[in-house]
Design a protein around this motif. Structure first.
Motif, PDB file in Angstrom:
ATOM      1  N   ARG A 171       0.897  -1.227  -0.013  1.00 29.66           N
ATOM      2  CA  ARG A 171      -0.062   0.011  -0.040  1.00 29.66           C
ATOM      3  C   ARG A 171       0.913   1.405  -0.101  1.00 29.66           C
ATOM      4  O   ARG A 171       0.527   2.356  -0.608  1.00 29.66           O
ATOM      5  N   PHE A 172       2.040   1.295   0.921  1.00 32.32           N
ATOM      6  CA  PHE A 172       2.807   2.579   0.599  1.00 32.32           C
ATOM      7  C   PHE A 172       3.595   2.642  -0.658  1.00 32.32           C
ATOM      8  O   PHE A 172       3.703   3.518  -1.005  1.00 32.32           O
ATOM      9  N   ARG A 173       3.910   1.520  -1.296  1.00 33.84           N
ATOM     10  CA  ARG A 173       4.189   1.759  -2.488  1.00 33.84           C
ATOM     11  C   ARG A 173       3.341   2.341  -3.484  1.00 33.84           C
ATOM     12  O   ARG A 173       3.746   3.028  -4.438  1.00 33.84           O
ATOM     13  N   LEU A 174       2.073   1.933  -3.484  1.00 35.74           N
ATOM     14  CA  LEU A 174       1.011   2.419  -4.357  1.00 35.74           C
ATOM     15  C   LEU A 174       0.982   3.929  -3.965  1.00 35.74           C
ATOM     16  O   LEU A 174       0.850   4.847  -4.901  1.00 35.74           O
ATOM     17  N   LEU A 175       1.063   4.211  -2.574  1.00 33.22           N
ATOM     18  CA  LEU A 175       0.938   5.522  -2.296  1.00 33.22           C
ATOM     19  C   LEU A 175       1.799   6.695  -3.032  1.00 33.22           C
ATOM     20  O   LEU A 175       1.874   7.942  -3.101  1.00 33.22           O
ATOM     21  N   GLY A 176       2.913   5.844  -3.508  1.00 36.62           N
ATOM     22  CA  GLY A 176       4.023   6.618  -3.849  1.00 36.62           C
ATOM     23  C   GLY A 176       4.243   6.953  -5.466  1.00 36.62           C
ATOM     24  O   GLY A 176       4.966   7.423  -5.940  1.00 36.62           O
ATOM     25  N   ALA A 177       3.158   6.322  -5.984  1.00 34.69           N
ATOM     26  CA  ALA A 177       3.089   6.350  -7.521  1.00 34.69           C
ATOM     27  C   ALA A 177       3.037   7.774  -8.070  1.00 34.69           C
ATOM     28  O   ALA A 177       2.653   8.591  -7.365  1.00 34.69           O
ATOM     29  N   THR A 178       3.881   7.812  -9.047  1.00 38.16           N
ATOM     30  CA  THR A 178       4.140   9.383  -9.629  1.00 38.16           C
ATOM     31  C   THR A 178       3.424   9.525 -10.655  1.00 38.16           C
ATOM     32  O   THR A 178       2.959  10.783 -11.337  1.00 38.16           O
ATOM     33  N   THR A 179       2.370   8.553 -11.235  1.00 32.66           N
ATOM     34  CA  THR A 179       1.560   8.567 -12.552  1.00 32.66           C
ATOM     35  C   THR A 179       0.305   7.888 -12.276  1.00 32.66           C
ATOM     36  O   THR A 179       0.419   6.737 -11.303  1.00 32.66           O
ATOM     37  N   LEU A 180      -0.781   8.216 -12.761  1.00 31.23           N
ATOM     38  CA  LEU A 180      -1.948   7.321 -12.636  1.00 31.23           C
ATOM     39  C   LEU A 180      -1.924   5.752 -13.381  1.00 31.23           C
ATOM     40  O   LEU A 180      -2.334   5.115 -12.858  1.00 31.23           O
ATOM     41  N   GLU A 181      -1.310   5.885 -14.304  1.00 26.92           N
ATOM     42  CA  GLU A 181      -1.038   4.933 -14.952  1.00 26.92           C
ATOM     43  C   GLU A 181      -0.217   3.571 -14.391  1.00 26.92           C
ATOM     44  O   GLU A 181      -0.148   2.688 -14.265  1.00 26.92           O
TER      45      GLU A 181
END
Length: 213
Positions: A171-181
């Motif tokens: 979940r933390f990795r998802l929080l750090g996403a830099t683009t929606l893709e």
């Protein structure tokens, strides 16, 4: 944003998703009391990477989410707080507790929608709801797998991330996403990786129930 009140937690808060807290530590009771006098009662939430929610001495992530308070109910010796995740923030510096944690924060740019992502976004919703349904069989669902999502595609994608039965590291990795893709792609793969694990566990649980019958 300087000296922002912070509430480190053992879980990740995503934008556009609800947060329910039972506040009982004196330092956080003080924090909520102060915020109730503010025009925009908000605080930052970051993941505790090592340690515990109560007592202090924890190690905290440097990326989090602002939480906007929408309701507070008083108990006998505690407060029940309902908040909603807002913008993502990066921690620039932790300050001295006052008496609760405080930090200087910088906003993280919001993710932007592209209509070309719609087919992938629809596929991910099917996958997340399917995997969340498996988790519900094991009483491990985070959200109702049939829950209605926001109309806004960015908000609904964050809500799907919250619905997915994933561990806090993922979940933390998802929080750090830099683009929606990137967020949609990571969410898709994580759920596909988790699905066979949940299927096997559900089958084992069913076999155990049959043996006990």
């Amino acid at each position: 944003m300087d000296a922002v009140p912070m509430f480190p937690l053992g879980s990740v808060l995503f934008p556009h998703t609800p947060l329910a807290l039972r506040v009982f530590e004196p330092r956080y009771l003080t924090m909520i009391g102060r915020l109730l006098d503010a025009e925009d009662p908000s605080f930052g939430v970051v993941l505790i990477e090592r340690g515990f929610e109560a007592g202090g001495g924890d190690e905290r992530a440097m990326l989090g989410t602002m939480a906007r308070i929408v309701r507070v109910e008083a108990g006998a010796a505690d407060l029940f707080v309902i908040a909603v995740g807002d913008e993502r923030v990066a921690v620039d510096r932790w300050g001295d507790d006052d008496p609760h944690p405080i930090a200087d924060l910088s906003p993280v740019p919001p993710l932007e929608w592209d209509d070309a992502l719609l087919p992938l976004r629809r596929e991910v919703e099917r996958i997340v709801r399917r995997v969340a349904t498996l988790a519900s069989v094991l009483d491990e669902a985070r959200w109702d797998p049939d829950a209605e999502l926001a109309d806004d595609p960015v908000a609904s994608t964050w809500q799907l991330a919250a619905m997915a039965p994933l561990g806090e590291y993922d979940r933390f990795r998802l929080l750090g996403a830099t683009t929606l893709e990137g967020l949609i792609g990571m969410l898709r793969q994580m759920c596909l990786d988790e699905e066979p694990v949940l299927i096997a566990r559900a089958a084992d649980a069913a076999d155990t129930d049959d043996d006990d019958a």
